[in-house]
Design an enzyme around this catalytic site. Structure first.
Site, PDB file in Angstrom:
ATOM      1  N   GLY A  79       0.825  -1.207   0.000  1.00 39.23           N
ATOM      2  CA  GLY A  79       0.000   0.000   0.000  1.00 39.23           C
ATOM      3  C   GLY A  79       0.851   1.245   0.000  1.00 39.23           C
ATOM      4  N   SER A  80       0.289   2.310   0.517  1.00 39.22           N
ATOM      5  CA  SER A  80       0.960   3.611   0.476  1.00 39.22           C
ATOM      6  C   SER A  80       2.089   3.692   1.491  1.00 39.22           C
ATOM      7  CB  SER A  80      -0.048   4.724   0.743  1.00 39.22           C
ATOM      8  OG  SER A  80      -0.462   4.695   2.103  1.00 39.22           O
ATOM      9  N   VAL A 103       0.675   4.770   5.069  1.00 33.05           N
ATOM     10  CA  VAL A 103       0.112   3.681   5.867  1.00 33.05           C
ATOM     11  C   VAL A 103       1.196   2.662   6.204  1.00 33.05           C
ATOM     12  CG1 VAL A 103      -1.622   1.858   5.940  1.00 33.05           C
ATOM     13  CG2 VAL A 103      -2.159   4.033   4.850  1.00 33.05           C
ATOM     14  N   GLY A 104       2.128   2.447   5.282  1.00 29.51           N
ATOM     15  CA  GLY A 104       3.214   1.515   5.531  1.00 29.51           C
ATOM     16  C   GLY A 104       4.048   1.897   6.742  1.00 29.51           C
ATOM     17  N   GLU A 131       5.695  -3.527   0.913  1.00 31.68           N
ATOM     18  CA  GLU A 131       5.786  -3.170  -0.504  1.00 31.68           C
ATOM     19  C   GLU A 131       5.020  -1.871  -0.681  1.00 31.68           C
ATOM     20  OE1 GLU A 131       7.685  -4.616  -2.500  1.00 31.68           O
ATOM     21  OE2 GLU A 131       7.956  -6.670  -1.784  1.00 31.68           O
TER      22      GLU A 131
END
EC number: 1.2.1.3
Length: 523
Positions: free
Chosen positions: A250-251, A254-255, A272
């Site tokens: 994801g982004s 958020v990561g 990722e």
């Protein structure tokens, strides 16, 4: 002309995959779907028309706990199944995917807007990773090391890790799950999948296929599904001590939160995250290759790949040769119904994605960027359609260093290879990169320690379209995780060092002496 999607075709796809108008959003195995009585209806919309396709009932915290408990219980049995036997089940899963490749690929197209060829290609990735994992099931090796102590044997072995959490994004709604799940399964792990709320139907369809294979082998709780909100499910997953590993796609924003949260409980992550990928075009480059590679890398999936080409770094001596050819190629891109085999670019995923793209284009123009092609929304085709866009930038300004998840290609010029590599590396992300050159020294410099700082570095091919045989992932803000290929399987297992003493002595390492405690006879 606006795109019209046949409801008859939609219903045919759903029926082939066992989907209904309303579907349970959680599952722990064959015939064990859970329809949460307190769950909400999550509607999946077709981004081509913004019309509803079908819906799922989301899971609440209580259902999430039930799914994790089932996965944890199943792990106790699954971890003791010999790895080659686990591989046999994944082999059968790959065969089942072959059987359902067409309808599942078309559902990917229907739900996230990928052109049909890419939808089918995504299912092929699932099949390929299953084949890879089957071979891997007989290669979960450990090394034997020489012990410094006489008559001692020392080696390492790898054991299953436990139930793992897999959180996936909309742009690869099934492939990324398979990259994790196929390898995790042969490694002896069970798993809980939280798919993107923008692509719940593909997840339900895959679970149906997995259930069929699980039933044939007499297992349950290996592949588990829980569709729910970030608050009810996502936060619980990343805080859950029962899940030793969280794989998140994801982004970057958020990561970071996922990494910090899981690290606080000393768990593991595979991250990722974003990409801001570049291609360097040198004076010796084959321009035919460049145009074809750039077109797919920048326009494929409507620019919604983490490996999408976003920055084109061209030597000043060839920029005037390349750009007219590239613009002519862009003019030939057919935008429209992704189900039509003649279409090369479908829609963006949501109206918000269109807004973000248009805002980035306006910002680029305001800071000196020149739109060479495209730059407009196409509501005449459908609500989420845009033109692929080429913007020439005076330099690598902060906007260019950001990732806009859309088909915007920024073009910049360079004079020396050192300058080009500095531009390639001069962004926070570090996923994919490429150079087009016929000069051996340029290619080797790009691949050397002073070259690209990305997890993927290519020569004379584009930035996207990675094969599952190579470990996929990147550096810096991309997260540092690796999936598929190479020795990525080790992330799903725990390493154990073993030492066996087959002598009658007890020597200590490093020659340490700790007294003489020989047995004495007190009789």
């Amino acid at each position: 002309m606006a795109v019209l999607v046949s409801q008859k075709r939609v219903q045919s796809i759903l029926q082939k995959l066992g989907l209904s108008d309303v579907n349970p959003g959680a599952c722990i195995g064959p015939d064990e779907w859970i329809e949460d009585p307190n769950g909400e209806k999550l509607i999946s919309y077709n981004p081509t028309t913004n019309e509803p396709i079908a819906s799922v009932i989301t899971a609440t915290a209580a259902t999430y706990d039930r799914v994790v408990e089932a996965a944890a219980e199943a792990f106790l049995e699954w971890r003791m199944v010999p790895a080659p036997k686990r591989g046999q089940m994944i082999r059968d899963f790959g065969d089942a995917l072959r059987e359902y490749k067409e309808p599942l690929g078309e559902l990917v197209t229907l739900e996230v807007g990928k052109i049909r060829a890419e939808g089918l290609g995504e299912v092929q990735e699932m099949i390929d990773i299953c084949d890879f994992a089957v071979g891997l099931s007989r290669q979960l090796y450990g090394l034997t090391m020489a012990s410094e102590r006489p008559r001692h044997r020392m080696y390492e072995q790898w054991h299953p890790l436990g139930p793992i959490g897999i959180i996936t994004a909309f742009n690869f709604p099934v492939a990324v799950w398979s990259w994790n799940s196929a390898i995790a399964a042969v490694a002896g792990d069970t798993m809980i999948w939280k798919p993107s709320p923008l692509a719940p139907l593909t997840a339900v369809a895959v679970q149906h296929i997995a259930n069929r294979v699980l039933a044939d082998h007499g297992y349950k709780g290996v592949f588990n599904l829980v569709i729910g909100s970030n608050e009810e499910v996502g936060e619980r997953m990343i805080n859950d001590h029962r899940l030793p590993l969280i794989s998140f796609t994801g982004s970057i924003r958020v990561g970071r939160h996922v990494a910090q949260t899981v690290a606080q409980r000393l768990g593991r992550t595979i991250l990722e995250l974003g990409g801001n990928n570049a291609v360097i075009v040198t004076p010796s480059a084959d321009m035919d290759l460049v145009v074809r590679a750039v077109l797919f890398a920048a326009v494929g999936t409507a620019g919604q790949r983490c490996t999408t080409l976003r920055r084109l770094i061209v030597h000043k001596s060839v920029v005037d040769t390349l750009l007219p050819r590239l613009i002519d190629a862009y003019k030939q891109v057919r935008i429209g119904d992704p189900m039509d085999d003649n279409t090369l670019m479908g829609p963006l995923i949501t109206p918000k994605a269109v807004e973000n793209m248009m805002a980035a284009i306006e910002t680029a123009k305001a800071i000196g960027g020149e739109v060479l092609y495209g730059g407009k929304a196409r509501p005449d085709i459908g609500p989420n359609f845009v033109e692929p866009t080429i913007i020439k930038m005076p330099e690598q300004l902060p906007l260019v260093c950001e990732e806009t998840f859309a088909p915007i290609l920024y073009v910049m010029e360079y004079e020396t290879l050192e300058e080009a590599i500095a531009l390639n590396n001069g962004v926070p992300q570090g996923l994919s990169s490429a150079i087009f050159t016929n000069d051996l020294r340029e290619a080797e410099t790009f691949l050397s320690p002073e070259g690209s700082d990305c997890g993927i570095a290519n020569v004379n091919i584009g930035t996207s379209g990675a094969e599952i045989g190579g470990a996929f992932g990147g550096e810096k803000d991309t997260g540092g995780g690796r999936e598929a290929g190479s020795d990525a399987w080790k992330a799903y297992m725990r390493r154990q060092t073993v030492t066996i003493n087959y002598s009658r002595e007890l020597p200590l390492a490093q020659g340490i002496k700790f007294g003489d405690f020989s047995d004495t006879d007190d009789a």
